[in-house]
Design a protein around this motif. Structure first.
Motif, mmCIF file in Angstrom:
data_model
loop_
_atom_site.group_PDB
_atom_site.id
_atom_site.type_symbol
_atom_site.label_atom_id
_atom_site.label_comp_id
_atom_site.label_asym_id
_atom_site.label_seq_id
_atom_site.Cartn_x
_atom_site.Cartn_y
_atom_site.Cartn_z
ATOM 1 N N VAL A 88 0.846 -1.199 0.000
ATOM 2 C CA VAL A 88 0.000 0.000 0.000
ATOM 3 C C VAL A 88 0.882 1.250 0.000
ATOM 4 O O VAL A 88 1.723 1.423 0.885
ATOM 5 N N VAL A 90 1.194 4.998 0.705
ATOM 6 C CA VAL A 90 0.523 6.032 1.503
ATOM 7 C C VAL A 90 1.192 7.371 1.209
ATOM 8 O O VAL A 90 2.415 7.495 1.301
ATOM 9 N N THR A 106 5.343 3.217 2.471
ATOM 10 C CA THR A 106 4.839 1.990 1.854
ATOM 11 C C THR A 106 4.595 0.939 2.919
ATOM 12 O O THR A 106 5.485 0.604 3.704
ATOM 13 N N VAL A 157 -4.296 6.548 0.137
ATOM 14 C CA VAL A 157 -3.729 5.198 0.020
ATOM 15 C C VAL A 157 -4.076 4.647 -1.354
ATOM 16 O O VAL A 157 -5.179 4.860 -1.866
ATOM 17 N N THR A 159 -3.436 0.983 -3.773
ATOM 18 C CA THR A 159 -2.912 -0.373 -3.860
ATOM 19 C C THR A 159 -3.816 -1.193 -4.773
ATOM 20 O O THR A 159 -4.688 -0.649 -5.463
ATOM 21 N N LYS A 177 -8.133 2.747 -4.281
ATOM 22 C CA LYS A 177 -7.583 4.067 -3.982
ATOM 23 C C LYS A 177 -8.587 4.828 -3.127
ATOM 24 O O LYS A 177 -9.747 5.008 -3.516
#
Length: 218
Positions: A88, A90, A106, A157, A159, A177
């Motif tokens: 993820v 960030v 991350t 965030v 991912t 997202k």
């Protein structure tokens, strides 16, 4: 009693056939509901549990600590599926318009287990971290807090996530997202509550139960 009355009225063959059809319909509906619970995933939730910027804490009277301390929460509302997160990314921004990032972090890949079936209790995974800021004008931020009582930051965030079916195989990856605006006051911290969401699948289950409880044979 009703079975015997129906036999007397329609005949055993007709009633037995009707009851057989009813059983097959019930079975088909049960299978459909189970499949829907697995293929219709509910998007996981994200929220900021804690965000603390020591340099903006008036009680510390110092701007030397340029770090951000945070707790992020990822919630799985699925009762039959785990959620698998890729790493993820960030990103922290110093304003809601997200035109100036001040830190990146991350989170390694992780899994949020399926929620508890009893009482439809969601499963939560909290990720914490500390990251140094770059390019944040602390003095300007303090002036904004003094004038308005707070300054708005933004946490984003991004991912990819996957769900599983009966733990045997996983879906393809879906882009995930999300972002949250966070108000920071002169304590340098913002404590936020959970998002409120609606369990629409509880309503679906209720409708199915009502349908199954009705007489569907002739």
């Amino acid at each position: 009693m009703r079975y015997l009355a129906d036999i007397q009225r329609y005949g055993r063959d007709v009633v037995d056939r009707a009851y057989t059809i009813r059983c097959y319909i019930w079975l088909a509906i049960a299978v459909i509901v189970i499949v829907l619970f697995n293929i219709c995933q509910v998007s996981p939730l994200f929220y900021v549990r804690r965000l603390y910027i020591p340099a903006l804490d008036k009680s510390l009277n110092s701007s030397t600590n340029a770090s951000i301390i945070f707790d992020l929460s990822f919630i799985n509302r699925e009762i039959l599926s785990n959620v698998y997160y890729d790493p993820v990314n960030v990103t922290f921004y110093d304003s809601p318009n997200q035109n100036h990032s001040i830190a990146n972090f991350t989170i390694p890949e992780f899994t949020v287990k399926q929620s508890e079936y009893k009482a439809f209790k969601s499963t939560e995974e909290v990720k914490s971290g500390v990251v140094n800021t770059t390019g944040l004008d602390f003095e300007a931020a303090k002036r904004e807090i003094a004038a308005n009582g707070f300054k708005v930051f933004h946490v984003s965030v991004e991912t990819s996530v996957r769900h599983d079916y009966y733990v045997f195989w996983k879906t393809k990856r879906y882009v995930y997202k999300r972002g949250k605006d966070v108000k920071i006051g002169d304590t340098g911290a913002a404590n936020l509550g959970k998002d409120i969401f609606v369990w629409f699948r509880v309503t679906l289950v209720g409708l199915v139960v009502m349908f199954l409880s009705a007489d569907i044979y002739f």
